[in-house]
Scaffold this active site. Structure first.
Site, PDB file in Angstrom:
ATOM      1  N   CYS A   1     -32.954   9.687   3.349  1.00  0.00           N
ATOM      2  CA  CYS A   1     -33.864   9.183   2.318  1.00  0.00           C
ATOM      3  C   CYS A   1     -35.301   9.051   2.824  1.00  0.00           C
ATOM      4  CB  CYS A   1     -33.331   7.890   1.727  1.00  0.00           C
ATOM      5  SG  CYS A   1     -34.028   7.574   0.097  1.00  0.00           S
TER       6      CYS A   1
ATOM      7  N   ARG B   1     -37.065   5.799 -11.020  1.00  0.00           N
ATOM      8  CA  ARG B   1     -36.458   6.061  -9.718  1.00  0.00           C
ATOM      9  C   ARG B   1     -35.157   6.817  -9.952  1.00  0.00           C
ATOM     10  NH1 ARG B   1     -38.633   3.185  -5.586  1.00  0.00           N
ATOM     11  NH2 ARG B   1     -36.831   3.617  -4.261  1.00  0.00           N
TER      12      ARG B   1
ATOM     13  N   HIS C   1     -27.365   7.647   0.895  1.00  0.00           N
ATOM     14  CA  HIS C   1     -27.049   6.418   1.613  1.00  0.00           C
ATOM     15  C   HIS C   1     -25.563   6.139   1.418  1.00  0.00           C
ATOM     16  CE1 HIS C   1     -31.288   5.170   1.896  1.00  0.00           C
ATOM     17  NE2 HIS C   1     -31.431   5.426   0.620  1.00  0.00           N
TER      18      HIS C   1
END
Ligand code: GLN
Length: 242
Positions: free
Chosen positions: A96, A130, A197
């Site tokens: 990320c 997002r 993640h």
């Protein structure tokens, strides 16, 4: 001599969003269970890095603010060493925020955070929503190894691959690099970037083992009882809907 996986964790305190440090624990455990050595070195702000002293360099995710701090330091104190390591076939794994910093840069509204330029990607912070949620991608690695990686993504940045750049995988479910490109991550030799993640490795034991094998130059690793790891992987895929 016992083969030893030597890992250099870059900014483990600053770049550790969503427990990305769990990736290090996963590597440590899977080495220990097999009687392999594991050596962890942390390289924080201001610290130099010896490209020959480690097999795998790891950079987790972070908030824009922490990323900025690390980016300036990366470029100033670690860029040459990491380029030398990559040229020597060492592994560099970015997750990320860490992935974004492997590329040319991360453009925010009023400034561009510099990147390492290890891979031909560019990231732009979008004013749009997002990109958040469970994600699964279908991966093919440069030695022909194939598999599915499942995890969780949460990023404002949209990462665009340069003309010749190879994605890490094809999006099965979730957003990936931009939300529309259909691809996720990047890979160039041993340099790998991904938005996943979870942390990534505990949910994808096969990929942790691929990294260990590759880093040690080992043909094969002893099999482990992966009942729990397989259940974690299946659950992450189920959550993503893949
Ligand atoms: N700050 C970056 C972004 O929002 C990376 C976030 C992260 O590491 N989860 O795109």
């Amino acid at each position: 001599m016992t083969p030893t996986l030597r890992v250099c964790a870059l900014y483990p305190d600053l770049m550790n969003i969503y427990a990305d440090r769990g990736n290090l624990l996963m590597l440590e455990r899977r080495c220990a269970w097999r009687g392999l050595g594991f050596e962890l070195t942390a390289a924080g702000l201001g610290a130099g890095v010896d490209p020959a002293a480690h097999d795998l360099f790891y950079l987790g995710g972070g908030q824009d603010r922490d990323q900025r701090l690390c980016a300036l330091d990366l470029v100033e104190t670690k860029r040459d060493a990491l380029h030398a390591a990559a040229a020597d076939g060492k592994l560099v794994l970015g997750v990320c925020g860490g992935y974004q910093l492997l590329g040319h840069g991360y453009a925010l509204a009023d400034e561009t955070i510099p990147g390492l330029g290890l891979v031909d990607v560019e990231t732009i912070r979008s004013q749009g929503p997002r990109l958040i949620g469970n994600v699964a991608i279908e991966v093919e690695l440069d030695d022909g190894t194939r598999g599915v990686l499942a995890g969780f993504e949460n990023h404002a940045g949209r990462t665009v691959l340069g003309d010749g750049a190879q994605p890490l995988g094809r999006v099965l479910k979730g957003h990936g690099n931009t939300g529309t490109s259909g691809v996720e991550g990047v890979r160039r030799g041993g340099v790998i970037g991904t938005y996943l993640h979870g942390p990534l490795l505990p949910k994808n034991a096969w990929f942790a083992d691929w990294l260990i094998r590759r880093a040690l130059g080992a043909a094969e690793l002893a099999a482990l009882d992966d009942t729990l790891e397989n259940a974690a992987h299946a659950e992450a895929r189920r959550a993503a809907g893949a």
